[in-house]
Design a protein around this motif. Structure first.
Motif, PDB file in Angstrom:
ATOM      1  N   GLU A   6       0.826  -1.206   0.000  1.00 61.85           N
ATOM      2  CA  GLU A   6       0.000   0.000   0.000  1.00 61.85           C
ATOM      3  C   GLU A   6       0.861   1.257   0.000  1.00 61.85           C
ATOM      4  N   GLN A   7       2.000   1.211   0.722  1.00 65.69           N
ATOM      5  CA  GLN A   7       2.915   2.353   0.714  1.00 65.69           C
ATOM      6  C   GLN A   7       3.475   2.582  -0.687  1.00 65.69           C
ATOM      7  N   ARG A   8       3.819   1.502  -1.349  1.00 65.35           N
ATOM      8  CA  ARG A   8       4.382   1.619  -2.694  1.00 65.35           C
ATOM      9  C   ARG A   8       3.361   2.202  -3.668  1.00 65.35           C
ATOM     10  N   GLU A   9       2.143   1.717  -3.586  1.00 67.53           N
ATOM     11  CA  GLU A   9       1.103   2.221  -4.482  1.00 67.53           C
ATOM     12  C   GLU A   9       0.799   3.689  -4.187  1.00 67.53           C
ATOM     13  N   ALA A  10       0.798   4.056  -2.905  1.00 67.85           N
ATOM     14  CA  ALA A  10       0.537   5.452  -2.521  1.00 67.85           C
ATOM     15  C   ALA A  10       1.614   6.376  -3.075  1.00 67.85           C
ATOM     16  N   LEU A  11       2.884   5.931  -3.042  1.00 71.91           N
ATOM     17  CA  LEU A  11       3.965   6.759  -3.563  1.00 71.91           C
ATOM     18  C   LEU A  11       3.834   6.925  -5.070  1.00 71.91           C
ATOM     19  N   ARG A  12       3.506   5.866  -5.776  1.00 71.06           N
ATOM     20  CA  ARG A  12       3.337   5.970  -7.224  1.00 71.06           C
ATOM     21  C   ARG A  12       2.202   6.931  -7.576  1.00 71.06           C
ATOM     22  N   GLU A  13       1.114   6.863  -6.830  1.00 73.21           N
ATOM     23  CA  GLU A  13      -0.007   7.788  -7.071  1.00 73.21           C
ATOM     24  C   GLU A  13       0.410   9.230  -6.779  1.00 73.21           C
ATOM     25  N   GLN A  14       1.186   9.412  -5.729  1.00 73.11           N
ATOM     26  CA  GLN A  14       1.665  10.747  -5.378  1.00 73.11           C
ATOM     27  C   GLN A  14       2.544  11.323  -6.491  1.00 73.11           C
ATOM     28  N   VAL A  15       3.432  10.495  -7.028  1.00 73.50           N
ATOM     29  CA  VAL A  15       4.305  10.945  -8.112  1.00 73.50           C
ATOM     30  C   VAL A  15       3.480  11.283  -9.352  1.00 73.50           C
ATOM     31  N   ALA A  16       2.530  10.435  -9.704  1.00 72.61           N
ATOM     32  CA  ALA A  16       1.705  10.683 -10.884  1.00 72.61           C
ATOM     33  C   ALA A  16       0.884  11.954 -10.738  1.00 72.61           C
ATOM     34  N   ASP A  17       0.436  12.246  -9.517  1.00 66.90           N
ATOM     35  CA  ASP A  17      -0.416  13.408  -9.277  1.00 66.90           C
ATOM     36  C   ASP A  17       0.375  14.706  -9.217  1.00 66.90           C
ATOM     37  N   ARG A  18       1.531  14.675  -8.540  1.00 65.15           N
ATOM     38  CA  ARG A  18       2.261  15.923  -8.284  1.00 65.15           C
ATOM     39  C   ARG A  18       3.346  16.215  -9.318  1.00 65.15           C
ATOM     40  N   LEU A  19       3.675  15.240 -10.149  1.00 60.60           N
ATOM     41  CA  LEU A  19       4.625  15.483 -11.238  1.00 60.60           C
ATOM     42  C   LEU A  19       3.916  15.383 -12.585  1.00 60.60           C
ATOM     43  N   ILE A  20       2.679  15.873 -12.626  1.00 63.49           N
ATOM     44  CA  ILE A  20       1.862  15.767 -13.831  1.00 63.49           C
ATOM     45  C   ILE A  20       2.486  16.527 -14.993  1.00 63.49           C
ATOM     46  N   TYR A  21       3.228  17.609 -14.712  1.00 64.48           N
ATOM     47  CA  TYR A  21       3.810  18.425 -15.777  1.00 64.48           C
ATOM     48  C   TYR A  21       5.047  17.759 -16.401  1.00 64.48           C
ATOM     49  N   VAL A  22       5.533  16.686 -15.787  1.00 63.29           N
ATOM     50  CA  VAL A  22       6.614  15.889 -16.402  1.00 63.29           C
ATOM     51  C   VAL A  22       6.159  14.439 -16.504  1.00 63.29           C
TER      52      VAL A  22
END
Length: 467
Positions: free
Chosen positions: A335-351
């Motif tokens: 769950e931690q791993r999936e949460a981090l991937r979602e965080q990256v996808a959401d907050r690095l949307i411009y890259v």
């Protein structure tokens, strides 16, 4: 053709980096009055009287017990010893103002055991009238002390005349092949051969530049050492260990790469030392020179505001980008791993064009995938697309009917052409380019990426008037 290597060694703060900058005619080596600024060894191309050679700037050697004064004392000494092993000739620098010290004597004994030619340079001899300050250094048993001033250049020409005369001459044939093969190795000799090959300019011209960027203590130096195959940079749990941008040229599966390990980047307001500021500036310069940036994110800490700013720096400067989630092995909860991937996808949307790889720089997990990602991102950074294919996409967009209107103006794009690379640049000719908004730009970029392989690279779009 490889070139001879000259290592500059000595105690901290005797003027080694100032000397290297003067001879190499650069300001690449960080110079500061604070002791112990240089930690990792760095390579600098130089020439004198038509003779090319490579200078290695090293950290100050202190011969005290481990951890006596500085947590970095032992690894800095190890880096300097590697430079001595790589070198064909050694410049041992001492300080005329400080005089002969016990550490000078210990370093002299170390150099004698190396069996390499040694020139003893007595630095800070700014006043020729104080010639007697150098006589005590005869006690080191390394021959005549050469009086110089790194700051003003006094005496440097005389000593360089003798240095280049003592350097081995590279063989006329076969050297280039030897240097290229050695670059794949993992020892100091291979490092020297790779660096020397780079100094000729051939490797620099052909190599793909890779900047490893990120916040302090994200694992950049560990990754650099893994990719290079040896301990090129000092690794420590202390944030800010790397202070300079450290270049290393290597060859991997027939392709040459320039690996740049950079200092950690954080807000200017959080930089407390001028030395750290210099490292920050060098890191920005490394991003500007890079073909591909590897953004290291600490998986345990998660994505931070600093990570977002660093990703934006890479995007603005137009280099290809790969996001690496380091220390992935420390996240045992799925769950931690999936949460981090979602965080990256959401907050690095411009890259979001940057591929995201989960790795461990410490254990080597998934590091082989980095090479293929680098090659693909670099190829896409330099990709060219034919005008007919681009305009076929434009025809599809017109049929789809998505456009922009403002008042009685309705946007119509007539045609598109690629006008540059690194990164790919596209110029759209339209009737009302002034009404193009950010949403439409994003829509066009998404359609470009869906049609053409642009993974890893930013794109630039320009809209011009065409009636």
């Amino acid at each position: 053709m490889t070139v001879p290597i000259v290592a500059v060694v000595g105690r901290p703060n005797v003027g080694k980096s100032t000397f290297v900058n003067r001879i190499a005619l650069t300001r690449d080596a960080i110079v500061h009055e604070q002791s112990g600024v240089t930690r990792d060894r760095s390579y600098h191309r130089a020439d004198w009287n038509g003779v090319d050679f490579l200078l290695i700037d090293t950290g100050g050697i202190e011969m005290g017990s481990e951890g006596a004064r500085d947590a970095f004392q032992m690894p800095i000494r190890a880096q300097a010893i590697l430079a001595i092993e790589e070198a064909d000739l050694i410049l041992f620098m001492v300080d005329a103002h400080t005089g002969l010290t016990a550490d000078d004597g210990e370093v002299a004994r170390l150099l004698k055991r190396s069996g390499k030619p040694v020139f003893l340079l007595v630095n800070k001899m700014d006043n020729p009238a104080r010639e007697d300050e150098r006589w005590e250094f005869y006690r080191l048993g390394l021959g005549e002390p050469w009086p110089i001033s790194s700051v003003h250049g006094l005496g440097t020409g005389d000593v360089l005349d003798e240095v280049v005369a003592a350097l081995p001459r590279p063989p006329a044939t076969g050297a280039a092949a030897t240097g290229g093969a050695a670059a794949t190795g993992g020892d100091g000799t291979a490092a020297a051969a790779a660096a020397a090959a780079a100094a000729t300019g051939d490797a620099a011209a052909d190599a793909i530049s890779i900047a490893i960027i990120g916040r302090p203590n994200a694992g950049k130096s560990s990754l650099a050492n893994q990719l290079i195959g040896r301990d090129r940079s000092i690794v420590s749990d202390i944030a800010g260990t790397t202070r300079d941008a450290i270049d290393t040229y290597i060859e991997h599966e027939g392709t040459r790469y320039r690996i740049i390990d950079t200092a950690g980047i954080r807000r200017k307001s959080q930089i407390s030392e001028s030395v750290e500021y210099y490292g920050f500036v060098r890191a920005l310069r490394a991003i500007e020179q890079a073909d591909v940036a590897l953004l290291m994110i600490d998986s345990v800490l998660g994505l931070t505001d600093s990570d977002q700013r660093i990703a934006n720096l890479s995007h603005e400067r137009g280099c290809a980008l790969i996001v690496l989630l380091n220390k992935w092995d420390l996240l045992e909860d799925p769950e931690q791993r999936e949460a981090l991937r979602e965080q990256v996808a959401d907050r690095l949307i411009y890259v979001d064009y940057a591929p995201v790889l989960a790795i461990s720089a410490k254990t080597g997990r998934n590091l082989q995938r980095i090479w293929s990602a680098i090659d693909k991102a670099y190829a896409n950074l330099n990709a060219r697309f034919s005008t007919p294919k681009l305009n076929a996409l434009l025809t599809e967009l017109r049929d789809f009917g998505h456009t922009v209107t403002r008042g009685n103006m309705r946007l119509r794009i007539h045609y598109v052409t690629q006008t540059g690379t690194r990164p790919p640049r596209f110029t759209f000719f339209a009737n009302h380019p002034q009404i193009v908004d950010e949403n439409f730009r994003r829509y066009l970029e998404n359609r470009l990426r869906a049609t053409f392989d642009l993974e890893g690279t930013p794109v630039r779009m320009k809209f011009k008037k065409k009636d």
